[in-house]
Design an enzyme around this catalytic site. Structure first.
Site, PDB file in Angstrom:
ATOM      1  N   HIS A 140       1.689  17.026   6.189  1.00 19.22           N
ATOM      2  CA  HIS A 140       3.077  16.595   5.979  1.00 19.22           C
ATOM      3  C   HIS A 140       3.668  16.147   7.316  1.00 19.22           C
ATOM      4  O   HIS A 140       3.601  16.872   8.314  1.00 19.22           O
ATOM      5  CB  HIS A 140       3.849  17.772   5.392  1.00 19.22           C
ATOM      6  CG  HIS A 140       5.208  17.442   4.887  1.00 19.22           C
ATOM      7  ND1 HIS A 140       5.431  16.835   3.677  1.00 19.22           N
ATOM      8  CD2 HIS A 140       6.436  17.669   5.418  1.00 19.22           C
ATOM      9  CE1 HIS A 140       6.733  16.692   3.484  1.00 19.22           C
ATOM     10  NE2 HIS A 140       7.369  17.187   4.533  1.00 19.22           N
TER      11      HIS A 140
ATOM     12  N   SER B 265       6.308  26.537   9.146  1.00 21.22           N
ATOM     13  CA  SER B 265       6.183  27.759   9.948  1.00 21.22           C
ATOM     14  C   SER B 265       5.158  28.726   9.364  1.00 21.22           C
ATOM     15  O   SER B 265       4.484  29.423  10.117  1.00 21.22           O
ATOM     16  CB  SER B 265       7.541  28.424  10.126  1.00 21.22           C
ATOM     17  OG  SER B 265       8.349  28.268   8.993  1.00 21.22           O
TER      18      SER B 265
ATOM     19  N   ASP C 179       7.101  14.796   8.979  1.00 19.20           N
ATOM     20  CA  ASP C 179       8.549  14.718   8.774  1.00 19.20           C
ATOM     21  C   ASP C 179       9.195  13.735   9.743  1.00 19.20           C
ATOM     22  O   ASP C 179       9.352  14.032  10.931  1.00 19.20           O
ATOM     23  CB  ASP C 179       9.169  16.096   8.997  1.00 19.20           C
ATOM     24  CG  ASP C 179       8.917  17.045   7.842  1.00 19.20           C
ATOM     25  OD1 ASP C 179       9.228  16.685   6.691  1.00 19.20           O
ATOM     26  OD2 ASP C 179       8.408  18.163   8.101  1.00 19.20           O
TER      27      ASP C 179
ATOM     28  N   HIS D 153       7.276  12.138   4.959  1.00 17.36           N
ATOM     29  CA  HIS D 153       8.569  12.481   4.368  1.00 17.36           C
ATOM     30  C   HIS D 153       9.640  11.863   5.252  1.00 17.36           C
ATOM     31  O   HIS D 153       9.904  12.342   6.351  1.00 17.36           O
ATOM     32  CB  HIS D 153       8.675  14.014   4.311  1.00 17.36           C
ATOM     33  CG  HIS D 153       9.995  14.516   3.828  1.00 17.36           C
ATOM     34  ND1 HIS D 153      10.386  15.835   4.009  1.00 17.36           N
ATOM     35  CD2 HIS D 153      11.006  13.915   3.148  1.00 17.36           C
ATOM     36  CE1 HIS D 153      11.589  15.998   3.470  1.00 17.36           C
ATOM     37  NE2 HIS D 153      11.992  14.855   2.951  1.00 17.36           N
TER      38      HIS D 153
ATOM     39  N   SER E 245       3.189  21.329   7.495  1.00 17.59           N
ATOM     40  CA  SER E 245       4.118  20.389   8.119  1.00 17.59           C
ATOM     41  C   SER E 245       3.954  20.396   9.631  1.00 17.59           C
ATOM     42  O   SER E 245       4.125  21.430  10.289  1.00 17.59           O
ATOM     43  CB  SER E 245       5.556  20.752   7.765  1.00 17.59           C
ATOM     44  OG  SER E 245       6.420  19.945   8.542  1.00 17.59           O
TER      45      SER E 245
ATOM     46  N   MET F  97      13.136  11.229   6.298  1.00 15.64           N
ATOM     47  CA  MET F  97      14.534  11.668   6.239  1.00 15.64           C
ATOM     48  C   MET F  97      15.321  10.705   7.121  1.00 15.64           C
ATOM     49  O   MET F  97      15.749  11.044   8.226  1.00 15.64           O
ATOM     50  CB  MET F  97      14.638  13.123   6.719  1.00 15.64           C
ATOM     51  CG  MET F  97      14.071  14.105   5.693  1.00 15.64           C
ATOM     52  SD  MET F  97      13.654  15.694   6.413  1.00 15.64           S
ATOM     53  CE  MET F  97      11.999  15.318   6.981  1.00 15.64           C
TER      54      MET F  97
ATOM     55  N   MET G 245      13.581  19.338  -2.417  1.00 11.11           N
ATOM     56  CA  MET G 245      13.847  20.095  -1.192  1.00 11.11           C
ATOM     57  C   MET G 245      14.325  21.486  -1.569  1.00 11.11           C
ATOM     58  O   MET G 245      15.261  21.646  -2.360  1.00 11.11           O
ATOM     59  CB  MET G 245      14.926  19.410  -0.338  1.00 11.11           C
ATOM     60  CG  MET G 245      14.515  18.107   0.343  1.00 11.11           C
ATOM     61  SD  MET G 245      13.122  18.244   1.485  1.00 11.11           S
ATOM     62  CE  MET G 245      13.702  19.466   2.660  1.00 11.11           C
TER      63      MET G 245
ATOM     64  N   ASP H 146       9.451  21.703  -0.658  1.00 17.36           N
ATOM     65  CA  ASP H 146       9.448  21.612   0.804  1.00 17.36           C
ATOM     66  C   ASP H 146      10.614  22.408   1.366  1.00 17.36           C
ATOM     67  O   ASP H 146      11.773  22.081   1.102  1.00 17.36           O
ATOM     68  CB  ASP H 146       9.555  20.129   1.203  1.00 17.36           C
ATOM     69  CG  ASP H 146       9.526  19.909   2.708  1.00 17.36           C
ATOM     70  OD1 ASP H 146       9.272  20.864   3.461  1.00 17.36           O
ATOM     71  OD2 ASP H 146       9.762  18.747   3.125  1.00 17.36           O
ATOM     72  N   GLY H 147      10.269  23.422   2.152  1.00  9.57           N
ATOM     73  CA  GLY H 147      11.289  24.192   2.864  1.00  9.57           C
ATOM     74  C   GLY H 147      11.241  25.664   2.503  1.00  9.57           C
ATOM     75  O   GLY H 147      11.405  26.020   1.335  1.00  9.57           O
ATOM     76  N   GLY H 148      10.970  26.501   3.499  1.00 14.83           N
ATOM     77  CA  GLY H 148      10.988  27.943   3.278  1.00 14.83           C
ATOM     78  C   GLY H 148       9.846  28.452   2.415  1.00 14.83           C
ATOM     79  O   GLY H 148       9.928  29.554   1.859  1.00 14.83           O
TER      80      GLY H 148
ATOM     81  N   GLY I 148      16.151  18.770   7.590  1.00 15.91           N
ATOM     82  CA  GLY I 148      16.557  18.645   8.986  1.00 15.91           C
ATOM     83  C   GLY I 148      15.818  19.565   9.939  1.00 15.91           C
ATOM     84  O   GLY I 148      15.555  19.173  11.069  1.00 15.91           O
ATOM     85  N   PHE I 149      15.478  20.754   9.470  1.00  8.43           N
ATOM     86  CA  PHE I 149      14.880  21.729  10.392  1.00  8.43           C
ATOM     87  C   PHE I 149      13.840  22.582   9.678  1.00  8.43           C
ATOM     88  O   PHE I 149      13.980  22.862   8.482  1.00  8.43           O
ATOM     89  CB  PHE I 149      15.971  22.642  10.971  1.00  8.43           C
ATOM     90  CG  PHE I 149      17.008  21.871  11.742  1.00  8.43           C
ATOM     91  CD1 PHE I 149      16.806  21.551  13.077  1.00  8.43           C
ATOM     92  CD2 PHE I 149      18.162  21.415  11.113  1.00  8.43           C
ATOM     93  CE1 PHE I 149      17.745  20.794  13.775  1.00  8.43           C
ATOM     94  CE2 PHE I 149      19.110  20.661  11.802  1.00  8.43           C
ATOM     95  CZ  PHE I 149      18.906  20.352  13.148  1.00  8.43           C
ATOM     96  N   GLY I 150      12.825  23.002  10.427  1.00 12.00           N
ATOM     97  CA  GLY I 150      11.858  23.956   9.907  1.00 12.00           C
ATOM     98  C   GLY I 150      12.414  25.371  10.024  1.00 12.00           C
ATOM     99  O   GLY I 150      13.454  25.589  10.655  1.00 12.00           O
ATOM    100  N   GLY I 151      11.726  26.308   9.408  1.00 11.49           N
ATOM    101  CA  GLY I 151      12.053  27.722   9.586  1.00 11.49           C
ATOM    102  C   GLY I 151      13.308  28.199   8.881  1.00 11.49           C
ATOM    103  O   GLY I 151      13.823  29.268   9.218  1.00 11.49           O
TER     104      GLY I 151
ATOM    105  N   MET J 141      12.470  12.017  11.061  1.00 12.98           N
ATOM    106  CA  MET J 141      13.931  12.225  11.056  1.00 12.98           C
ATOM    107  C   MET J 141      14.555  11.274  12.069  1.00 12.98           C
ATOM    108  O   MET J 141      14.013  11.078  13.162  1.00 12.98           O
ATOM    109  CB  MET J 141      14.262  13.661  11.443  1.00 12.98           C
ATOM    110  CG  MET J 141      13.589  14.706  10.563  1.00 12.98           C
ATOM    111  SD  MET J 141      14.206  16.350  10.949  1.00 12.98           S
ATOM    112  CE  MET J 141      13.055  17.364  10.021  1.00 12.98           C
TER     113      MET J 141
HETATM  114  C1  DX5 Z   1      12.629  20.166   6.724  1.00 16.68           C
HETATM  115  C2  DX5 Z   1      11.268  19.534   6.555  1.00 16.68           C
HETATM  116  C3  DX5 Z   1      10.182  20.456   6.203  1.00 16.68           C
HETATM  117  C4  DX5 Z   1       9.890  21.533   7.237  1.00 16.68           C
HETATM  118  C5  DX5 Z   1       9.530  22.765   6.488  1.00 16.68           C
HETATM  119  O1  DX5 Z   1      13.592  19.168   6.735  1.00 16.68           O
HETATM  120  O2  DX5 Z   1      11.314  18.540   5.534  1.00 16.68           O
HETATM  121  O3  DX5 Z   1       8.988  19.746   5.884  1.00 16.68           O
HETATM  122  O4  DX5 Z   1       8.828  21.215   8.101  1.00 16.68           O
HETATM  123  O5  DX5 Z   1       9.395  23.799   7.390  1.00 16.68           O
HETATM  124  P1  DX5 Z   1       9.282  25.321   6.904  1.00 16.68           P
HETATM  125  O6  DX5 Z   1       8.053  25.400   6.043  1.00 16.68           O
HETATM  126  O7  DX5 Z   1       9.178  26.077   8.167  1.00 16.68           O
HETATM  127  O8  DX5 Z   1      10.533  25.621   6.109  1.00 16.68           O
HETATM  128 ZN    ZN Z   2       9.402  17.646   4.883  1.00 13.86          ZN
END
Ligand code: DX5
Ligand code: ZN
Length: 223
Positions: A33, A198, A35, A66, A10, A68, A137, A175-177, A142-145, A37
């Protein structure tokens, strides 16, 4: 299921001042990927179509967009027309998911439907045959990490079962974590596309991180 798990780094976790180089650093990924937003559907704001077009021109890897955003019916086809491989819209933002899927496919992209952690699949089973990708999801968008939410895995298992029994034909994407500690659970549950922000861009060597994640997922899904 594709023969090898697909890894989609991502760009949200990349250096935004160097997007072309960051895309090239993950040349051995399967999808990149992207994102989008809008600060309405989610509290965060990232980038939109002009940036996607610039990244697409510089990226050796096909784009997985993606969205959002609110009103995806209005904006999603532009990403398909700009050459995205896959364009995913959120079920929660879509009045008529079937119409969006048709527009995306007509513009030459794969059509994806995303569900937030709290959104059950049940309400969408009748529209999923129109889609090529189901993005489950595994964090709140909304956020990475953020930390992986394991309570989403029953949806991954259910989607895999629907695909394996011939009721649906689509990629099951998470997607996510997703990282070295969580990818095996997601793969064992039946995911075949793995977004990692991340875990790839935070690594010293993104190419090695991609290869390691792919190997872990392949081993885990064989049980
Ligand atoms: C969150 C995004 C993800 C994000 C994942 O809303 O849709 O694609 O980049 O980041 P990580 O892999 O760090 O959770
Ligand atoms: Zn995403």
């Amino acid at each position: 299921m594709p023969s090898s798990p697909l890894i989609a780094p991502s760009l949200l976790s990349a250096d935004f001042a160097r997007l072309a180089e960051e895309a090239q650093r993950v040349a051995d990924a399967d999808w990149l990927h992207f994102d989008v937003m809008d600060a309405h559907f989610v509290p965060n704001l990232t980038f939109g179509l002009p940036v996607m077009q610039a990244v697409r021109a510089a990226s050796p890897v096909p784009l997985d967009c993606h969205l959002m955003i609110e009103d995806p019916a209005r904006w999603a086809p532009g990403y398909a027309e700009a050459g995205a491989r896959n364009v995913t819209v959120h079920a929660e933002a879509c009045a008529d998911p079937r119409a969006v899927a048709r527009d995306l496919r007509a513009a030459g992209a794969l059509a994806g439907l995303a569900v937030k952690p709290g959104t059950p699949l049940e309400g969408y089973l009748d529209v999923l045959p129109e889609f090529d990708t189901l993005l489950i999801m595994t964090v709140e968008p909304g956020f990475g990490g953020q930390e992986f939410i394991a309570e989403t895995l029953p949806k991954v298992r259910r989607a895999r079962e629907l695909v394996d029994t011939g009721h649906l034909t689509l990629f099951v994407e998470v997607d996510g974590g997703i990282n070295a500690d969580t990818i095996e659970q997601a793969a064992a549950a039946g995911a075949d596309v793995f977004v990692a922000g991340s875990a790839v861009y935070g690594a010293d060597d993104p190419a090695r991180a991609i290869a390691a994640l792919r190997a872990q997922a392949a081993a885990a899904r064989q049980g």
